[in-house]
Motif scaffolding. Structure first.
Motif, PDB file in Angstrom:
ATOM      1  N   SER A  78       0.815  -1.226   0.000  1.00 43.42           N
ATOM      2  CA  SER A  78       0.000   0.000   0.000  1.00 43.42           C
ATOM      3  C   SER A  78       0.843   1.269   0.000  1.00 43.42           C
ATOM      4  O   SER A  78       0.358   2.337  -0.397  1.00 43.42           O
ATOM      5  N   ASP A  79       2.105   1.171   0.444  1.00 38.72           N
ATOM      6  CA  ASP A  79       2.958   2.366   0.466  1.00 38.72           C
ATOM      7  C   ASP A  79       3.137   2.949  -0.929  1.00 38.72           C
ATOM      8  O   ASP A  79       3.275   4.166  -1.077  1.00 38.72           O
ATOM      9  N   THR A  80       3.120   2.096  -1.946  1.00 40.42           N
ATOM     10  CA  THR A  80       3.251   2.613  -3.307  1.00 40.42           C
ATOM     11  C   THR A  80       2.059   3.494  -3.668  1.00 40.42           C
ATOM     12  O   THR A  80       2.208   4.529  -4.337  1.00 40.42           O
ATOM     13  N   GLN A  81       0.884   3.105  -3.220  1.00 40.26           N
ATOM     14  CA  GLN A  81      -0.323   3.900  -3.468  1.00 40.26           C
ATOM     15  C   GLN A  81      -0.290   5.200  -2.679  1.00 40.26           C
ATOM     16  O   GLN A  81      -0.654   6.262  -3.186  1.00 40.26           O
TER      17      GLN A  81
ATOM     18  N   ARG B  17      -0.186   9.174  -4.062  1.00 37.92           N
ATOM     19  CA  ARG B  17      -1.137  10.203  -3.665  1.00 37.92           C
ATOM     20  C   ARG B  17      -0.439  11.440  -3.097  1.00 37.92           C
ATOM     21  O   ARG B  17      -0.853  12.566  -3.320  1.00 37.92           O
ATOM     22  N   ILE B  18       0.633  11.203  -2.353  1.00 36.96           N
ATOM     23  CA  ILE B  18       1.296  12.321  -1.677  1.00 36.96           C
ATOM     24  C   ILE B  18       2.183  13.120  -2.618  1.00 36.96           C
ATOM     25  O   ILE B  18       2.169  14.348  -2.624  1.00 36.96           O
ATOM     26  N   ASN B  19       2.983  12.410  -3.433  1.00 35.14           N
ATOM     27  CA  ASN B  19       3.940  13.149  -4.262  1.00 35.14           C
ATOM     28  C   ASN B  19       3.929  12.747  -5.736  1.00 35.14           C
ATOM     29  O   ASN B  19       4.871  13.041  -6.466  1.00 35.14           O
ATOM     30  N   SER B  20       2.866  12.059  -6.162  1.00 31.78           N
ATOM     31  CA  SER B  20       2.687  11.669  -7.567  1.00 31.78           C
ATOM     32  C   SER B  20       3.774  10.727  -8.077  1.00 31.78           C
ATOM     33  O   SER B  20       4.003  10.631  -9.282  1.00 31.78           O
ATOM     34  N   ASN B  21       4.452  10.038  -7.180  1.00 31.92           N
ATOM     35  CA  ASN B  21       5.491   9.095  -7.593  1.00 31.92           C
ATOM     36  C   ASN B  21       5.372   7.832  -6.743  1.00 31.92           C
ATOM     37  O   ASN B  21       5.625   7.858  -5.543  1.00 31.92           O
ATOM     38  N   SER B  22       4.965   6.737  -7.374  1.00 30.82           N
ATOM     39  CA  SER B  22       4.704   5.521  -6.606  1.00 30.82           C
ATOM     40  C   SER B  22       5.874   4.550  -6.598  1.00 30.82           C
ATOM     41  O   SER B  22       5.752   3.437  -6.097  1.00 30.82           O
ATOM     42  N   SER B  23       7.018   4.940  -7.143  1.00 32.98           N
ATOM     43  CA  SER B  23       8.134   3.994  -7.276  1.00 32.98           C
ATOM     44  C   SER B  23       9.285   4.326  -6.339  1.00 32.98           C
ATOM     45  O   SER B  23       9.467   5.470  -5.913  1.00 32.98           O
ATOM     46  N   PHE B  24      10.052   3.278  -6.031  1.00 29.97           N
ATOM     47  CA  PHE B  24      11.278   3.423  -5.245  1.00 29.97           C
ATOM     48  C   PHE B  24      12.391   2.725  -6.020  1.00 29.97           C
ATOM     49  O   PHE B  24      12.260   1.558  -6.406  1.00 29.97           O
TER      50      PHE B  24
ATOM     51  N   TYR C 134      23.434  -3.595 -10.708  1.00 28.42           N
ATOM     52  CA  TYR C 134      22.070  -3.766 -11.203  1.00 28.42           C
ATOM     53  C   TYR C 134      21.112  -2.824 -10.470  1.00 28.42           C
ATOM     54  O   TYR C 134      21.266  -2.572  -9.270  1.00 28.42           O
ATOM     55  N   TYR C 135      20.130  -2.353 -11.222  1.00 26.52           N
ATOM     56  CA  TYR C 135      19.255  -1.288 -10.721  1.00 26.52           C
ATOM     57  C   TYR C 135      17.807  -1.779 -10.735  1.00 26.52           C
ATOM     58  O   TYR C 135      17.323  -2.314 -11.735  1.00 26.52           O
ATOM     59  N   MET C 136      17.114  -1.615  -9.592  1.00 28.29           N
ATOM     60  CA  MET C 136      15.746  -2.117  -9.443  1.00 28.29           C
ATOM     61  C   MET C 136      14.765  -0.977  -9.212  1.00 28.29           C
ATOM     62  O   MET C 136      15.065  -0.001  -8.517  1.00 28.29           O
ATOM     63  N   THR C 137      13.582  -1.122  -9.775  1.00 27.66           N
ATOM     64  CA  THR C 137      12.463  -0.220  -9.498  1.00 27.66           C
ATOM     65  C   THR C 137      11.334  -1.020  -8.871  1.00 27.66           C
ATOM     66  O   THR C 137      10.886  -2.032  -9.431  1.00 27.66           O
ATOM     67  N   PHE C 138      10.922  -0.579  -7.700  1.00 27.58           N
ATOM     68  CA  PHE C 138       9.772  -1.167  -7.010  1.00 27.58           C
ATOM     69  C   PHE C 138       8.638  -0.153  -7.067  1.00 27.58           C
ATOM     70  O   PHE C 138       8.789   1.002  -6.671  1.00 27.58           O
TER      71      PHE C 138
ATOM     72  N   SER D  73      -8.976  -5.102 -11.393  1.00 28.68           N
ATOM     73  CA  SER D  73      -9.557  -5.376 -10.070  1.00 28.68           C
ATOM     74  C   SER D  73      -9.481  -4.166  -9.150  1.00 28.68           C
ATOM     75  O   SER D  73     -10.252  -4.041  -8.205  1.00 28.68           O
ATOM     76  N   PHE D  74      -8.516  -3.269  -9.414  1.00 28.29           N
ATOM     77  CA  PHE D  74      -8.250  -2.116  -8.569  1.00 28.29           C
ATOM     78  C   PHE D  74      -7.904  -2.529  -7.142  1.00 28.29           C
ATOM     79  O   PHE D  74      -8.142  -1.801  -6.188  1.00 28.29           O
ATOM     80  N   LYS D  75      -7.309  -3.728  -7.023  1.00 30.19           N
ATOM     81  CA  LYS D  75      -6.747  -4.179  -5.765  1.00 30.19           C
ATOM     82  C   LYS D  75      -5.262  -3.834  -5.749  1.00 30.19           C
ATOM     83  O   LYS D  75      -4.626  -3.672  -6.794  1.00 30.19           O
ATOM     84  N   LEU D  76      -4.704  -3.745  -4.550  1.00 33.63           N
ATOM     85  CA  LEU D  76      -3.307  -3.355  -4.423  1.00 33.63           C
ATOM     86  C   LEU D  76      -2.381  -4.446  -4.950  1.00 33.63           C
ATOM     87  O   LEU D  76      -2.542  -5.628  -4.641  1.00 33.63           O
ATOM     88  N   GLY D  77      -1.398  -4.038  -5.736  1.00 38.20           N
ATOM     89  CA  GLY D  77      -0.386  -4.945  -6.236  1.00 38.20           C
ATOM     90  C   GLY D  77       0.909  -4.192  -6.472  1.00 38.20           C
ATOM     91  O   GLY D  77       0.950  -2.960  -6.404  1.00 38.20           O
ATOM     92  N   PHE D  78       1.988  -4.934  -6.731  1.00 41.99           N
ATOM     93  CA  PHE D  78       3.278  -4.283  -6.943  1.00 41.99           C
ATOM     94  C   PHE D  78       3.967  -4.889  -8.163  1.00 41.99           C
ATOM     95  O   PHE D  78       3.581  -5.946  -8.678  1.00 41.99           O
ATOM     96  N   GLY D  79       4.996  -4.184  -8.624  1.00 43.00           N
ATOM     97  CA  GLY D  79       5.794  -4.675  -9.728  1.00 43.00           C
ATOM     98  C   GLY D  79       7.267  -4.371  -9.498  1.00 43.00           C
ATOM     99  O   GLY D  79       7.615  -3.409  -8.806  1.00 43.00           O
TER     100      GLY D  79
END
Length: 371
Positions: free
Chosen positions: A280-283, A287-294, A303-307, A315-321
């Motif tokens: 849920s932190d991504t969501q 909402r707070i700063n228009s950027n859902s990635s870390f 190697y470089y990762m994006t979460f 479904s509009f259920k919470l998920g991650f990539g």
């Protein structure tokens, strides 16, 4: 004179009688007028005598029958109908269904001490309303009846304007806010929170057979022991089938010469160090700063990762990539991406971090060979 006095008295009595009659007629006409004219917007403020204490409210709510069955099973009914105040975090029946619980009898199969702790984790010994939680607060902690703290995140202000007031308790979204109870308040959750009391991410993984190959890989490449310490981790755990998709099985692991592979890439790719992220932190970040990635570099690697993540269509259920790149330059194209959107398998809260379920493997053995 005497006759005139009597006449005057009779005259005054007639006037008094007529006035009384006219007044009665006027009142009657007003009543008839109120009956004849229907005022849809007419409301009368009266005390709400139907507000129930916590346990009774849950019992009489059709979408919380399983939560009430759990409350009753662990002996919390009388306490939650007491003075309080309490805040009830009530998962819906659908949320329990996603956990494989469909009938009250399903609770009979569970360890009762563990069940009581989990249900107690869904009760705060205080009255908590949305307005009590800090604006745009992330992981604000509150005590529960289980003596374990839960984490609350409130995305209240969108930088593009407008109040969102999205609310999450330990990763579970509140879908109905601030229900008033006689002895506190209630928030309806779209998911059952999954605290694992006094378990590290290591001990939690060790008890899950579907991640046995992942556990063997972490041990083989000396990444296992650190998971029992005090450092925090967010772990994206591929199950046995997910690792098989990238050519890693129990048999192939046994045959590997660990010295020939970059362990921090082959299995370290699933470990995010020193971070404690609910899905849920991504969501909330979006909402707070228009950027859902870390974004981050893998430990001991270029190697470089994006979460990232949020509420995933349709479904509009919470998920991650996750998206893996060889570096963070403009020419570094993605090597592999994977997702995790099975709500019931994510947000496994442990004493030193979180474990989420990853639906595919990220790196093949060939990609992790030392050059």
């Amino acid at each position: 004179m005497h006759r005139q006095f009597i006449k005057n008295m009779i005259f005054m009595e007639k006037i008094r009688y007529r006035s009384k009659t006219l007044m009665i007629l006027a009142i009657g006409m007003q009543i008839l007028g109120l009956v004849a004219c229907k005022h849809e917007d007419l409301t009368i403020a009266v005390p709400n005598e139907n507000i129930r204490p916590a346990a009774d409210f849950v019992k009489n709510n059709y979408e919380m029958r399983l939560f009430y069955a759990a409350i009753k099973k662990v002996g919390y009914v009388d306490q939650l109908n007491g003075t309080g105040p309490f805040t009830i975090l009530a998962p819906t029946d659908e949320a329990f269904n996603r956990m494989g619980v469909y009938n009250p009898s399903d609770f009979d199969k569970m360890n009762q001490d563990s069940l009581k702790k989990v249900i107690g984790y869904h009760v705060l010994p205080r009255r908590l309303m949305v307005s009590d939680i800090p604006n745009n607060g992330i992981d604000v902690r509150y005590a529960t009846l289980s003596d374990a703290e839960l984490y609350v995140s409130r995305a209240s202000t969108n930088p593009n304007g407008g109040a969102e007031n999205e609310l999450y308790f330990s990763g579970s979204e509140v879908i109905r806010q601030d229900v008033v109870l006689a002895n506190g308040s209630l928030q309806v959750l779209d998911n059952v929170m999954k605290p694992n009391f006094n378990k590290t991410v290591q001990s939690w993984l060790a008890g899950q057979p579907e991640y046995s190959v992942f556990v063997s890989g972490l041990k083989k490449f000396n990444l296992w022991d650190q998971l029992a310490g005090k450092s925090e981790f967010t772990i994206f755990a591929p199950n046995n089938e997910a690792l098989k998709n990238v050519g890693i099985t129990s048999a192939s692991l046994n045959e590997m010469d660990a010295s020939k592979y970059q362990g921090d890439v082959l299995f370290g790719v699933y470990l995010l160090y020193d971070r404690h992220f609910f899905v849920s932190d991504t969501q909330v970040f979006a909402r707070i700063n228009s950027n859902s990635s870390f974004n981050y570099f893998l430990k001991n690697s270029g190697y470089y990762m994006t979460f990232g993540g949020g509420k995933i269509y349709p479904s509009f259920k919470l998920g991650f990539g996750l998206v893996l790149r060889p570096g963070n330059g403009p020419a570094d194209s993605p090597i592999k991406s994977a997702t995790g959107d099975i709500v019931a398998k994510n947000d496994n809260l442990c004493s030193n971090g979180l474990v989420h379920h990853l639906m595919d493997g990220m790196v093949t053995p060939e990609q992790a060979l030392k050059k």
